[in-house]
Motif scaffolding. Structure first.
Motif, mmCIF file in Angstrom:
data_model
loop_
_atom_site.group_PDB
_atom_site.id
_atom_site.type_symbol
_atom_site.label_atom_id
_atom_site.label_comp_id
_atom_site.label_asym_id
_atom_site.label_seq_id
_atom_site.Cartn_x
_atom_site.Cartn_y
_atom_site.Cartn_z
ATOM 1 N N GLN A 156 -25.297 10.263 -15.444
ATOM 2 C CA GLN A 156 -25.920 9.357 -16.404
ATOM 3 C C GLN A 156 -25.635 9.777 -17.836
ATOM 4 O O GLN A 156 -25.465 8.927 -18.714
ATOM 5 N N LEU A 157 -25.560 11.091 -18.089
ATOM 6 C CA LEU A 157 -25.219 11.552 -19.430
ATOM 7 C C LEU A 157 -23.782 11.186 -19.779
ATOM 8 O O LEU A 157 -23.481 10.823 -20.926
ATOM 9 N N ARG A 158 -22.892 11.256 -18.823
ATOM 10 C CA ARG A 158 -21.507 10.835 -19.061
ATOM 11 C C ARG A 158 -21.429 9.350 -19.406
ATOM 12 O O ARG A 158 -20.709 8.955 -20.334
ATOM 13 N N LYS A 159 -22.172 8.538 -18.676
ATOM 14 C CA LYS A 159 -22.165 7.107 -18.956
ATOM 15 C C LYS A 159 -22.793 6.805 -20.312
ATOM 16 O O LYS A 159 -22.352 5.887 -21.014
ATOM 17 N N LEU A 160 -23.821 7.570 -20.675
ATOM 18 C CA LEU A 160 -24.461 7.361 -21.972
ATOM 19 C C LEU A 160 -23.484 7.655 -23.112
ATOM 20 O O LEU A 160 -23.412 6.896 -24.096
ATOM 21 N N ILE A 161 -22.727 8.722 -22.993
ATOM 22 C CA ILE A 161 -21.767 9.064 -24.042
ATOM 23 C C ILE A 161 -20.597 8.089 -24.050
ATOM 24 O O ILE A 161 -20.015 7.807 -25.107
ATOM 25 N N MET A 162 -20.250 7.529 -22.897
ATOM 26 C CA MET A 162 -19.156 6.558 -22.835
ATOM 27 C C MET A 162 -19.485 5.287 -23.601
ATOM 28 O O MET A 162 -18.570 4.558 -24.006
ATOM 29 N N MET A 163 -20.757 4.976 -23.831
ATOM 30 C CA MET A 163 -21.122 3.782 -24.589
ATOM 31 C C MET A 163 -21.104 4.014 -26.095
ATOM 32 O O MET A 163 -21.327 3.074 -26.858
ATOM 33 N N LYS A 220 -13.963 4.714 -13.713
ATOM 34 C CA LYS A 220 -14.759 4.442 -12.516
ATOM 35 C C LYS A 220 -16.250 4.320 -12.840
ATOM 36 O O LYS A 220 -16.985 3.669 -12.096
ATOM 37 N N LEU A 221 -16.682 4.971 -13.921
ATOM 38 C CA LEU A 221 -18.092 4.924 -14.304
ATOM 39 C C LEU A 221 -18.406 3.778 -15.258
ATOM 40 O O LEU A 221 -19.570 3.574 -15.601
ATOM 41 N N ALA A 222 -17.381 3.055 -15.692
ATOM 42 C CA ALA A 222 -17.583 2.000 -16.695
ATOM 43 C C ALA A 222 -18.025 0.689 -16.042
ATOM 44 O O ALA A 222 -17.415 -0.369 -16.238
ATOM 45 N N THR A 223 -19.084 0.763 -15.263
ATOM 46 C CA THR A 223 -19.649 -0.407 -14.603
ATOM 47 C C THR A 223 -21.131 -0.479 -14.936
ATOM 48 O O THR A 223 -21.875 0.486 -14.715
ATOM 49 N N CYS A 224 -21.570 -1.606 -15.452
ATOM 50 C CA CYS A 224 -22.960 -1.768 -15.858
ATOM 51 C C CYS A 224 -23.833 -2.101 -14.644
ATOM 52 O O CYS A 224 -23.347 -2.610 -13.634
ATOM 53 N N PRO A 273 -19.746 -15.492 -23.364
ATOM 54 C CA PRO A 273 -19.070 -14.245 -22.953
ATOM 55 C C PRO A 273 -19.321 -13.123 -23.965
ATOM 56 O O PRO A 273 -19.645 -13.375 -25.124
ATOM 57 N N TYR A 274 -19.192 -11.894 -23.522
ATOM 58 C CA TYR A 274 -19.422 -10.752 -24.396
ATOM 59 C C TYR A 274 -18.574 -9.581 -23.906
ATOM 60 O O TYR A 274 -18.069 -9.564 -22.784
ATOM 61 N N TRP A 275 -18.446 -8.578 -24.777
ATOM 62 C CA TRP A 275 -17.703 -7.369 -24.428
ATOM 63 C C TRP A 275 -18.632 -6.373 -23.745
ATOM 64 O O TRP A 275 -19.807 -6.266 -24.064
ATOM 65 N N SER A 276 -18.088 -5.629 -22.820
ATOM 66 C CA SER A 276 -18.869 -4.650 -22.082
ATOM 67 C C SER A 276 -19.305 -3.509 -23.003
ATOM 68 O O SER A 276 -18.596 -3.154 -23.952
ATOM 69 N N PRO A 277 -20.471 -2.896 -22.758
ATOM 70 C CA PRO A 277 -20.884 -1.751 -23.583
ATOM 71 C C PRO A 277 -19.934 -0.570 -23.495
ATOM 72 O O PRO A 277 -19.911 0.275 -24.398
ATOM 73 N N TYR A 278 -19.153 -0.488 -22.423
ATOM 74 C CA TYR A 278 -18.197 0.607 -22.266
ATOM 75 C C TYR A 278 -16.825 0.275 -22.855
ATOM 76 O O TYR A 278 -15.913 1.094 -22.776
ATOM 77 N N GLU A 279 -16.681 -0.899 -23.423
ATOM 78 C CA GLU A 279 -15.385 -1.324 -23.976
ATOM 79 C C GLU A 279 -15.323 -0.975 -25.455
ATOM 80 O O GLU A 279 -16.297 -1.146 -26.205
#
Length: 458
Positions: A156-163, A220-224, A273-279
């Motif tokens: 979860q920390l990795r995903k948080l920093i990816m945003m 692989k983690l860039a999925t909401c 439409p919108y951009w992903s938070p990981y994009e």
């Protein structure tokens, strides 16, 4: 032209009736959409200033947490002592550190006898305070759940920093939100420095702040979390679910009035439409109106994903504000969240209105988490101890005293009977040994009954 308007109106009515992503209990099937083409009503954007509608399920949740937050302050104060017990005079002296006066501290402890136990010191003859056995077991349960949650917290920390922009966040901002994210207090050493393949700790020379930087972006983690929900609906509905490609789950609080303009604006917003938070959006031109609409909806998706990464699917608004610059969130966060009350709920209960707690509405039902985890259940165990009535604690103490007196009487009767039989029928070591075995068996039975009764009360 009238035929075209009539067809559009019927199309919108059918879409709203078949859509599971908007609350149906306030839907009016006789609603007419012809007002879209009237003059002076061309704007169909969601109104920015919305009145906050209270939802008592979430507010009651925060009222309980307000008590547990105060209990945790006293727990930490007691556990910081050497013998994990503190004299009452010293507790009253240190109460100002946690926002209590001398008299308030003693009165507060007496309200929760299932958490705090007051006893007289056998040597010093003064009153001491310590934690009860139930409270200690709850602390151990939460500690084990936190250790088992560590691998998930790393993800979860990795995903948080990816945003975030630049794939890095300030260490102090993560430290403030560590409890909501399920990170231990020493996460800087137990998480960041322990996994150098994922994180690295850097010092910014220009600001003199420490940052947690991600070593590599993992696609692989860039999925909401909302994408997983949409995939589930796709599998259930098939081709009929094409209209939920960019939609969010909407559940307005009871009493929320939906005007006809708001309903159409929500219908159009759900399909924007919108951009992903990981994009990464640094390479896009964000000056157009369409780009601004996408960025606004992207902010909703970012907060939605941030709440999904927390343990209890809630976090204070002030902690979200720490990530505002790093995640391109709007400045007026409270007004922005009130604009989307069907997705989030903002509660002002819990700290005299000074803190605002943001809930993810789709994760809760009747004030309880729909999919609880072990760490959440361990924390709710403390809330259960807080809610137990003090009268029940007095009854438990009386029952324990009654069992002990009854045990002493029964043991005295058994001992006297055994001595009389031994004096009358004394014939050898075998009979005496048999009497000892019978006494041990009876004693063990009585002890097991009392132990089982204590465990049941606990």
């Amino acid at each position: 032209m009238q035929i075209f308007i009539f067809r559009i109106s019927n199309f919108l009515n059918q879409r709203l009736q078949n859509s599971p992503w908007i609350n149906h209990h306030q839907y009016n099937p006789n609603f007419n959409f012809n007002f879209i083409f009237r003059e002076m009503s061309q704007s169909t954007s969601i109104p920015k200033k919305q009145l906050r509608i209270r939802d008592h399920g979430y507010d009651n949740y925060m009222e309980i947490e307000k008590k547990t937050r105060k209990v945790l302050k006293f727990q930490n104060l007691i556990l910081s002592e050497r013998n994990q017990s503190i004299p009452i005079p010293r507790l009253e002296t240190l109460a100002h550190r946690i926002g209590f006066t001398r008299h308030e501290a003693s009165a507060f402890i007496l309200k929760f006898p299932h958490v705090f136990e007051i006893f007289e010191h056998p040597v010093q003859r003064i009153l001491f305070c310590r934690l009860t056995r139930q409270a200690i077991l709850q602390i151990e349960q939460e500690r084990h759940a936190l250790a088992a949650h560590l691998s998930r917290a790393v993800k979860q920390l990795r995903k948080l920093i990816m945003m975030s922009n630049g794939l890095r966040l300030r260490l102090e901002h993560v430290r403030i939100a560590r409890s909501a994210l399920g990170l231990p207090d020493d996460f800087e050493y137990s998480v960041v420095l322990r996994y150098p393949e994922y994180f690295r700790l850097i010092d910014a020379k220009e600001t003199r702040n420490k940052y947690i930087e991600l070593v590599e972006f993992d696609p692989k983690l860039a999925t909401c979390a909302i994408e997983d929900v949409r995939e589930k609906v796709y599998r259930e509905r098939g081709s009929d679910a094409e209209d939920i490609r960019f939609s969010f789950l909407i559940d307005f609080p009871p009493g929320f009035k939906i005007s006809k303009y708001f309903r159409v604006a929500m219908w159009k917003w759900q399909r924007t439409p919108y951009w992903s938070p990981y994009e990464d959006v640094s390479g896009y031109d964000l000056r157009s109106i369409e780009a601004q609409k996408r960025m606004e909806k992207r902010a909703v998706a970012t907060i939605h994903e941030l709440l999904s990464l927390t343990v209890e699917k809630k976090i204070t608004l002030e902690r979200i504000a720490h990530f505002r610059m790093a995640m391109n969130l709007p400045k007026k966060l409270k007004e922005f969240l009130l604009q989307h009350q069907g997705i989030f709920y903002v509660s002002t209960r819990g700290n005299h209105g000074k803190l605002h707690t943001v809930f993810l509405r789709e994760a809760y039902r009747r004030g309880e988490l729909i999919e609880p985890n072990d760490l959440y259940l361990a924390r709710r165990k403390l809330a259960e101890l807080v809610l137990l009535s003090p009268r029940k604690a007095r009854v438990d103490r009386e029952l324990v005293g009654y069992r002990r007196s009854r045990l002493d009487d029964e043991m005295g009767q058994v001992t006297r009977a055994y001595v009389e039989d031994a004096c009358e029928d004394f014939k050898g070591g075998d009979d005496v040994g048999q009497g000892e075995d019978e006494e041990d068996d009876l004693t063990s039975d009585i002890g097991s009954d009392i132990d089982s009764g204590d465990e049941g009360d606990d």
